[in-house]
Enzyme design. Structure first.
Site, PDB file in Angstrom:
ATOM      1  N   ARG A 240      -1.631  84.427   8.949  1.00  0.00           N
ATOM      2  CA  ARG A 240      -1.956  85.628   9.728  1.00  0.00           C
ATOM      3  C   ARG A 240      -1.189  86.849   9.247  1.00  0.00           C
ATOM      4  NH1 ARG A 240      -2.104  81.448  13.392  1.00  0.00           N
ATOM      5  NH2 ARG A 240       0.045  81.856  13.973  1.00  0.00           N
TER       6      ARG A 240
ATOM      7  N   GLU B 163      13.214  73.213  12.945  1.00  0.00           N
ATOM      8  CA  GLU B 163      13.890  72.541  14.046  1.00  0.00           C
ATOM      9  C   GLU B 163      13.910  71.029  13.826  1.00  0.00           C
ATOM     10  OE1 GLU B 163      13.689  72.325  18.921  1.00  0.00           O
ATOM     11  OE2 GLU B 163      12.414  73.729  17.839  1.00  0.00           O
TER      12      GLU B 163
END
Length: 172
Positions: A58, A95
């Protein structure tokens, strides 16, 4: 114009508990999209970039039209294995695991002033990796910007002091 009114929140996407900020409604509205590009141009122009870089995918939708508006070139920063020819890349921590960002080896030249753009800044890991990759290639990165920032995730804290701006902020 209230650009936030043109962003749609989609709950539980891509997984339960996540609120996805969908820019397709902004892209669909011509006057709002044009205004978003105008405002981003005001943010980016003072950095005096020689090229803009967009983060897959995007971020391409943000950086490419802005590069056209500013009369600049556009560089794609992509996930592993998506670019032809000689590439350079950087692994970075997520993460839970790692990822890799890549660009064509000749995409930037030493001394280029590159502003990095994406649709949204969340935790900042990908943007930080992109900044580091561009700097390893010899480019200067005076700033970065996005349409949206999730301020509660404190992503800008991971950018090592690189200037950052967003048009829209969500605080929770």
């Amino acid at each position: 114009m209230d650009l936030k009114a043109h962003i749609r929140g989609i709950p539980d996407f891509p997984k339960p508990g996540i609120l996805f900020y969908d820019i397709s409604t902004l892209l669909r509205h011509g006057p709002a999209w044009k205004e978003a590009m105008r405002r981003l141009a005001e943010i980016v122009r003072p950095y005096r970039p020689t090229v803009l870089a967009g983060i897959e995918s995007r971020g391409f939708l943000v950086a490419a039209p802005l590069a056209l508006e500013l009369g600049l070139g556009f560089v794609m920063l992509r996930k592993r294995g998506k670019l032809p020819g000689a590439i350079i890349g950087l692994n970075y921590a997520l993460e839970y695991g790692t990822d890799r960002i890549e660009m064509q080896a000749d995409a930037v030249r030493p001394g280029d002033r590159v502003v990095v753009l994406d649709d949204l800044l969340a935790t900042g890991g990908t943007l930080a990796a992109c900044i580091n990759l561009l700097r390893q290639a010899g480019a200067e990165v005076p700033g970065a910007a996005s349409l949206i920032e999730l301020t509660f995730l404190k992503g800008r804290d991971r950018l090592g002091g690189t200037a950052f701006d967003a048009l829209i902020a969500y605080d929770d």
